[in-house]
Design an enzyme around this catalytic site. Structure first.
Site, PDB file in Angstrom:
ATOM      1  N   ASP A 182     -22.571  17.313  35.927  1.00  0.00           N
ATOM      2  CA  ASP A 182     -21.414  16.437  35.690  1.00  0.00           C
ATOM      3  C   ASP A 182     -21.632  15.096  36.366  1.00  0.00           C
ATOM      4  O   ASP A 182     -21.282  14.050  35.825  1.00  0.00           O
ATOM      5  CB  ASP A 182     -20.118  17.095  36.184  1.00  0.00           C
ATOM      6  CG  ASP A 182     -18.923  16.152  36.000  1.00  0.00           C
ATOM      7  OD1 ASP A 182     -18.730  15.661  34.878  1.00  0.00           O
ATOM      8  OD2 ASP A 182     -18.209  15.877  36.988  1.00  0.00           O
ATOM      9  N   ARG A 186     -21.707   8.029  31.594  1.00  0.00           N
ATOM     10  CA  ARG A 186     -20.596   7.689  30.682  1.00  0.00           C
ATOM     11  C   ARG A 186     -19.935   6.386  31.090  1.00  0.00           C
ATOM     12  O   ARG A 186     -19.529   5.586  30.254  1.00  0.00           O
ATOM     13  CB  ARG A 186     -19.543   8.810  30.714  1.00  0.00           C
ATOM     14  CG  ARG A 186     -19.902   9.999  29.871  1.00  0.00           C
ATOM     15  CD  ARG A 186     -19.001  11.170  30.208  1.00  0.00           C
ATOM     16  NE  ARG A 186     -17.616  10.903  29.950  1.00  0.00           N
ATOM     17  CZ  ARG A 186     -16.598  11.472  30.622  1.00  0.00           C
ATOM     18  NH1 ARG A 186     -16.833  12.333  31.578  1.00  0.00           N
ATOM     19  NH2 ARG A 186     -15.367  11.177  30.325  1.00  0.00           N
ATOM     20  N   HIS A 232      -5.978  17.905  38.746  1.00  0.00           N
ATOM     21  CA  HIS A 232      -6.935  16.867  38.327  1.00  0.00           C
ATOM     22  C   HIS A 232      -6.258  15.988  37.291  1.00  0.00           C
ATOM     23  O   HIS A 232      -5.488  16.471  36.469  1.00  0.00           O
ATOM     24  CB  HIS A 232      -8.177  17.528  37.717  1.00  0.00           C
ATOM     25  CG  HIS A 232      -9.397  16.661  37.781  1.00  0.00           C
ATOM     26  ND1 HIS A 232     -10.301  16.724  38.822  1.00  0.00           N
ATOM     27  CD2 HIS A 232      -9.861  15.712  36.941  1.00  0.00           C
ATOM     28  CE1 HIS A 232     -11.260  15.844  38.613  1.00  0.00           C
ATOM     29  NE2 HIS A 232     -11.020  15.217  37.469  1.00  0.00           N
ATOM     30  N   SER A 254     -16.240  17.729  31.685  1.00  0.00           N
ATOM     31  CA  SER A 254     -16.342  17.134  33.015  1.00  0.00           C
ATOM     32  C   SER A 254     -15.254  17.686  33.944  1.00  0.00           C
ATOM     33  O   SER A 254     -15.532  18.115  35.074  1.00  0.00           O
ATOM     34  CB  SER A 254     -16.212  15.612  32.876  1.00  0.00           C
ATOM     35  OG  SER A 254     -16.037  15.001  34.117  1.00  0.00           O
ATOM     36  N   LYS A 312     -15.775  21.211  36.886  1.00  0.00           N
ATOM     37  CA  LYS A 312     -15.553  21.054  38.337  1.00  0.00           C
ATOM     38  C   LYS A 312     -14.576  22.121  38.825  1.00  0.00           C
ATOM     39  O   LYS A 312     -14.738  22.685  39.903  1.00  0.00           O
ATOM     40  CB  LYS A 312     -15.000  19.652  38.651  1.00  0.00           C
ATOM     41  CG  LYS A 312     -16.031  18.551  38.463  1.00  0.00           C
ATOM     42  CD  LYS A 312     -15.584  17.232  39.073  1.00  0.00           C
ATOM     43  CE  LYS A 312     -14.812  16.347  38.157  1.00  0.00           C
ATOM     44  NZ  LYS A 312     -15.547  15.674  37.102  1.00  0.00           N
TER      45      LYS A 312
HETATM   46  N1  URA Z   1     -11.916  13.039  35.499  1.00  0.00           N
HETATM   47  C1  URA Z   1     -13.120  13.649  35.399  1.00  0.00           C
HETATM   48  O1  URA Z   1     -13.531  14.342  36.311  1.00  0.00           O
HETATM   49  N2  URA Z   1     -13.828  13.486  34.308  1.00  0.00           N
HETATM   50  C2  URA Z   1     -13.393  12.768  33.274  1.00  0.00           C
HETATM   51  O2  URA Z   1     -14.092  12.673  32.287  1.00  0.00           O
HETATM   52  C3  URA Z   1     -12.149  12.126  33.361  1.00  0.00           C
HETATM   53  C4  URA Z   1     -11.412  12.284  34.509  1.00  0.00           C
END
Ligand code: URA
Length: 473
Positions: free
Chosen positions: A178, A185, A99, A200, A204
């Site tokens: 999220d 956001r 990620h 966040s 995940k």
């Molecule tokens: N990726 C995400 O899933 N969340 C964030 O806040 C920033 C990047």
């Protein structure tokens, strides 16, 4: 009186928390308890919190920060808002994911997920849409006709069995909290908050129930963390949260001043990702894919060293096996077979009706191509959103025609802008010209993008107390 299910009891009394009190506490710089965080996340997920309240709370968190306990509590509540995916035990050790904290032109996930699957891994990637000025993996994939990021846990299991990777979005089953906070956001100027990014991203990955995770934490003018030091703090927060919640997690810290690759914008980035899966494409993109994947294969024990892992990923890109997995993933995620099975970098995807070249105003060496102004103009032209759920125009984008360190002559074209409606305006042309910095320098080879690795065995004492966000700026 029977309390609604979202109302919590406090100290054994029927005193529900009031969201306004929780906002006030955070506004005044006080830490929230795990119960207060649970209350607000549950209220948000069940539709009992007003948007104005969530926006105010997000801004209070953005300004006052959260300590590591609060951040971990927020992460756990995001996970608890949905399910944790369950996998066959024989997949233990090969369930992996990557990620990124978000960049401009960052299409690394598109070739990396299938390359990892081609190397025998299982990749249940839960990704996001564009956030702030940065692009989102799901938006890019949706430029391929028919692609659906909405897959149930049962469908994800089937896709991982048959293909090895899927790329999906948050849903009512997967980290729904999220999804709510992420979208909010994006439109409340609260994207660049260390605890909110940590909760966040890590929620995940915990919901994915994976065996190893690699993070690409960006720093630079076009990243959520402007400096290397700030990115290092964010990387440590992310690694610490991942490790605390049971996932071996490493982070790469990589530069995000200039766009990754040559293309920015959803459709154009898909084409460039396909070039990478054909063993070609820009060198910086290939370098990021290979090193990120190589480190991850080593982290999960599928390679004897990082360089061995990198060789395996490079082979998957060069021998067509990553491309094959990508096509199969597209087909099972809704892309019509005739498109999915033949998709390549030369396939016709919908192009914008207008293309315009901008030319350099003086001769010299390209010192910097600033990603942020390019992303901001493309977003204004429809590549990104200004309100949650705004439609986007996938064909809007830009192609860079020059590279960092190269000599250019006055009048050479340096960028091609693809746009439709709205049209490119004169002020936008001027602003775009500020993105290219030409200097009287000898030609040079740019530094590698990856500058540091924060390893998984992160000592908790090493992680500095999370900074109050107000102190960053
Ligand atoms: N990726 C995400 O899933 N969340 C964030 O806040 C920033 C990047």
């Amino acid at each position: 009186m029977e309390l609604p299910s979202f109302v919590e009891q406090k100290d054994g009394l029927n005193l529900p928390f009031r969201i306004a009190d929780i906002i006030a506490k955070k506004r005044d710089g006080l830490p929230l308890s795990a119960e207060e965080i649970r209350h607000v996340v549950q209220a948000a997920t069940r539709g009992h919190a007003q948007d104005s309240q969530l926006g105010a709370l997000l801004m209070a968190v953005r300004l006052c920060g959260m300590d590591p306990q609060e951040t971990l509590a927020l992460t756990k509540e995001f996970v608890a808002s949905g399910c944790v995916l369950q996998w066959p035990t024989e997949w233990n050790g090969v369930l992996v994911d990557k990620h990124s904290t978000g960049g401009v032109g960052d299409k690394v996930s598109l070739p990396l997920a299938p390359a990892l699957a081609a190397c025998g891994c299982k990749v249940p990637m839960i990704s996001g849409r564009g956030l702030g000025h940065t692009g989102g993996t799901l938006d890019k994939l949706e430029s391929i006709p028919g692609f659906s990021p909405q897959q149930s846990p049962a469908q994800m299991l089937e896709i991982l069995r048959s293909v090895g990777c899927c790329i999906v979005g948050q849903s009512k089953d997967l980290v729904p909290a999220d999804k709510i906070f992420y979208e909010m956001r994006d439109v409340t100027a609260t994207v660049d908050s260390l605890p909110l990014i940590t909760a966040s991203v890590i929620s995940k990955k915990v919901a994915e129930n994976i065996s190893a995770l690699i993070l690409d934490v960006k720093f630079g003018e076009a990243a959520q963390s402007p400096t290397l030091e700030e990115a290092r703090i964010l990387a440590k927060s992310l690694v610490n949260a991942g490790v605390s919640l049971g996932i071996p997690t490493s982070a790469l810290v990589s530069n995000m001043d200039s766009p990754i690759g040559r293309c920015v914008g959803n459709t154009l980035e898909v084409k460039e990702a396909l070039e990478c899966m054909e063993g070609a494409g820009p060198g910086d993109l290939r370098e990021l894919v290979i090193h990120t994947g190589g480190h991850l294969l080593w982290l999960c024990g599928q390679a004897s060293s990082e360089s061995h892992g990198s060789e395996k990923i490079a082979k998957a890109l060069d021998d067509g096996s990553a491309l094959q997995c990508f096509r199969e993933m597209l087909e099972v995620q809704g892309v019509p077979s005739d498109i999915a099975r033949t998709l390549s970098s030369t396939s016709k995807l919908r192009q914008a009706s207008h293309q315009e070249l901008l030319r350099v105003k003086k001769s010299g060496t390209v010192k910097l191509i600033r990603a942020k102004p390019i992303a901001e103009i493309l977003n204004a032209l429809g590549a990104g959103r200004s309100k949650a759920n705004d439609p986007i125009n996938h064909s809007v984008g830009a192609e860079l025609l020059v590279s960092l360190g190269q000599h250019v002559e006055e009048g050479d074209p340096w960028i091609r802008i693809h746009y439709e409606n709205p049209q490119l305006q004169d002020e936008q042309r001027e602003y775009l010209q500020e993105a290219i910095c030409i200097a009287e320098l000898p030609c040079f080879i740019p530094l590698p993008l990856i500058r540091e690795i924060i390893p998984s065995q992160c000592n908790k004492e090493d992680v500095p107390a999370m900074r109050r966000e107000g102190e960053i700026n």
